[in-house]
Design an enzyme around this catalytic site. Structure first.
Site, short mmCIF file in Angstrom:
data_model
loop_
_atom_site.label_atom_id
_atom_site.label_comp_id
_atom_site.label_asym_id
_atom_site.label_seq_id
_atom_site.Cartn_x
_atom_site.Cartn_y
_atom_site.Cartn_z
N ARG A 111 6.04 -12.60 9.66
CA ARG A 111 6.45 -11.76 9.21
C ARG A 111 7.61 -11.63 10.07
O ARG A 111 7.06 -11.93 10.92
CB ARG A 111 5.36 -10.29 9.34
CG ARG A 111 4.79 -10.28 11.09
CD ARG A 111 3.96 -9.34 11.53
NE ARG A 111 3.87 -7.57 10.94
CZ ARG A 111 3.12 -6.96 10.44
NH1 ARG A 111 2.79 -6.84 9.09
NH2 ARG A 111 3.86 -5.48 9.62
N LYS A 125 4.54 0.18 9.48
CA LYS A 125 4.92 2.10 8.64
C LYS A 125 3.98 3.85 9.51
O LYS A 125 5.12 3.96 9.64
CB LYS A 125 4.03 1.78 7.71
CG LYS A 125 4.99 1.16 6.34
CD LYS A 125 4.14 1.08 5.16
CE LYS A 125 3.48 0.05 4.65
NZ LYS A 125 2.49 0.40 3.18
N GLU A 146 0.66 -1.11 -0.01
CA GLU A 146 0.28 0.04 0.22
C GLU A 146 0.90 1.68 0.34
O GLU A 146 2.34 1.78 1.07
CB GLU A 146 -1.09 -0.26 1.70
CG GLU A 146 -2.03 1.07 1.58
CD GLU A 146 -2.26 0.77 2.57
OE1 GLU A 146 -2.87 0.20 3.36
OE2 GLU A 146 -3.97 2.32 3.05
#
Ligand code: ATP
Ligand code: MG
Length: 566
Positions: A263, A273, A37
């Site tokens: 992850r 982020k 994104e």
């Protein structure tokens, strides 16, 4: 790229891909995607996903990996991020060829699919306000209840949805929801929102839309449009998989396989982020590419190589269970790589002036120095030696403790590639601080060689010739966070951010061969670590970032002494 370089050691995802090829599930195709994104810069966690997705495509004949921007939220996305993501993926060494896609290019198709679900009686327009929405939704232990809008007719739903698109309503007035199961134990299946009204301009579609699809109503369909075979994502999307599958089934469209993996978590840093944005906006760092940041751009500026990052991603492997990797392992991968490739030079960080009393005033000798002991092809260079030098301040102690073998009054050491020198005098300022050393040299040790009498020294020091040295700035870095796991156990993650993790040394000296270095060039300053030229450098002054220190034997001795309680 070699197989080990891309982390080809087999894991459960690669095994699955191999199995699907064996059974010809996807007609022999392997198509993966990396779907960022564009709402921030990529970090080392994304590198794990990039290496995995592009790696699997590379390892399989005819395999392809798409770069897809998941740009469905107009409020947080910017073109700056799109550009940085492309630059970072390319720098990591991967190529998406013509396969650059944008979820926003699918808006029209997604809208048509939404209309189709409405027509099938599988979606409806809901007018609950936020509070009521929550109430009807239930909780993890309590099933939700159907809201009155659920029974709206198809015609009414079609009309309302069309008017939502036409901009007739305000944000929050209506949403489009999938009609699934308000009692599902999976909260995400309780009639999830498909579309919401957002009167915001999108960085690609401008003001064309005032309704935007939700992530879940976009992602699987984008995978479907692109005929992805293996849609690889992180574990938090495991609970989304039933919804991913439901949309593909309800629409009767091509249905990729979603596979989840753990992850990357890394000690002494933050990999989200949102948190990285907080660090940038809160002024905790100098920007997205601050050399302490775990962003790809920060690592690049710090002096990381793409090879080291790929090596790290290969070594940590891919698993199904959450875990945290040590940042030291990432550093180890980089040390290994830089050891092979970085040119050795002399650089003094905390200079102490040394005058060689018995060396002729105007004499300059050119000493031969090896550029890289790991790479004979790198050759040698000339290093000027003269009467006045700089050595590292910490390489001298007036009152040396046990096991300190470097320079002290009366003691002899080797100056690398030059001579044995002995300290004969110490000059101090009015505060008693040592400002200069006087030494004598032994001409019979030229090149740093043992003299005919076989005399030995216990230390070899780096140095630069004062009149030939170039003044530079060096920036040294520690871990951005003091805690191994910032924010763990309910602690304040930002409070763990270490303001002293960036140290600037404005007056360092390097040997003249470095004078023409350019931003990004990497060196090993002998005994002091790996450095790279920062983009803040000017024609007047070079700025070096210390990428990593070398392992310091003295620091190790000190640590072990401390342990022994001496
Ligand atoms: P963040 O949690 O940092 O905000 P994100 O998941 O929102 O990241 P996206 O741009 O949506 O960021 O991520 C793109 C891809 O990278 C996704 O497939 C995501 O699963 C993957 N990814 C993100 N963070 C990590 C990580 N720490 N380790 C491995 N893969 C990751
Ligand atoms: Mg995300």
């Amino acid at each position: 790229m070699t197989t080990s370089d891309s982390g080809a050691s087999s894991d459960f995802i690669r095994a699955r891909v191999a199995e699907d090829l064996r059974t010809n599930k996807w007609g022999g195709r392997v198509v993966t995607r990396f779907p960022p994104e564009p709402n921030g810069y990529l970090h080392i966690g994304h590198a794990k996903s990039i290496c995995l997705n592009f790696g699997i495509a590379q390892e399989n004949e005819g395999g392809v990996c798409h770069l897809r921007f998941d740009d469905t939220n107009p409020c947080t996305e910017e073109i700056e991020y799109v550009d940085s993501i492309k630059e970072d993926v390319r720098w990591l060494g991967f190529d998406w060829g013509e396969h650059e896609y944008y979820a926003s290019d699918y808006f029209e198709q997604l809208y048509e699919w939404a209309v189709e679900l409405v027509k099938k009686g599988k979606a409806y327009v809901c007018d609950l306000d936020a509070e009521a929405f929550k109430e009807y939704r239930g909780t993890i232990t309590l099933p939700g209840t159907n809201c009155p809008s659920r029974d709206r007719s198809v015609e009414e739903n079609l009309d309302l949805f069309e008017r939502m698109r036409a901009g007739e309503f305000e944000e929050g007035e209506y949403v489009l929801r999938a009609k699934i199961d308000m009692a599902s134990p999976n909260m995400l299946m309780r009639d999830p929102v498909m579309y919401r009204i957002l009167k915001a301009s999108h960085h690609r579609t401008g003001d064309k839309w005032c309704i935007y699809p939700m992530y879940d109503f976009t992602h699987g369909q984008s995978d479907s449009i692109e005929k992805i075979t293996h849609s690889i994502c992180t574990l938090e999307f495991e609970v989304h998989r039933p919804l991913y599958d439901w949309y593909c089934e309800a629409l009767g469209i091509y249905h990729p396989q979603q596979i989840e993996f753990a992850r990357l978590n890394l000690t002494h840093t933050a990999l989200s982020k949102r948190k990285l944005i907080d660090l940038v906006e809160g002024g905790y760092v100098t920007g997205w590419d601050d050399p302490r940041m775990p962003t790809i751009s920060g690592l690049r500026r710090r002096g990381y190589t793409p090879e080291a990052i790929r090596d790290f991603c290969g070594r940590i492997g891919v698993a199904k269970a959450d875990s945290t990797n040590e940042i030291e392992m990432l550093e180890h991968c980089l040390r290994e790589d830089l050891n092979k490739r970085a040119a050795r030079v002399m650089g003094v960080l905390n200079p102490l002036r040394v005058v060689i009393e018995n060396y002729p005033e105007d004499q300059v000798e050119e000493m031969d120095a090896v550029n890289n002991p790991e790479d004979p092809a790198a050759g040698t260079r000339k290093l000027p030696f003269s009467r006045v030098l700089y050595i590292e301040r910490e390489d001298f102690m007036e009152d040396p403790p046990r096991k300190f073998y470097r320079l002290s009054p009366g003691r002899e050491v080797r100056l690398r590639y030059a001579y044995f020198v002995r300290c004969v005098d110490v000059v101090k300022d009015e505060n008693g601080e040592v400002v200069e050393l006087h030494c004598t040299y032994d001409p019979e040790t030229r090149g740093g060689n043992t003299p005919p009498d076989g005399r030995k020294v216990k230390a070899t020091l780096h140095w630069v010739s004062a009149p030939h040295a170039k003044e530079v700035e060096a920036r040294l870095f520690g871990h951005l966070f003091k805690d191994k796991r910032p924010g763990a156990n309910g602690t304040d993650w930002l409070a763990s951010c270490d303001p002293d993790s960036r140290q600037v040394l404005p007056k360092c000296y390097v040997e003249p061969s470095v004078a023409n270095a350019k931003a990004g060039d990497r060196f090993q300053f002998e005994r002091k670590g790996y450095f790279c030229v920062d983009r803040d450098s000017t024609d007047e002054k070079l700025v070096f970032n210390r990428t990593l220190s070398l392992r310091d034997t003295w620091a190790r001795v000190q640590r072990s002494e401390k342990r022994k309680g001496r």
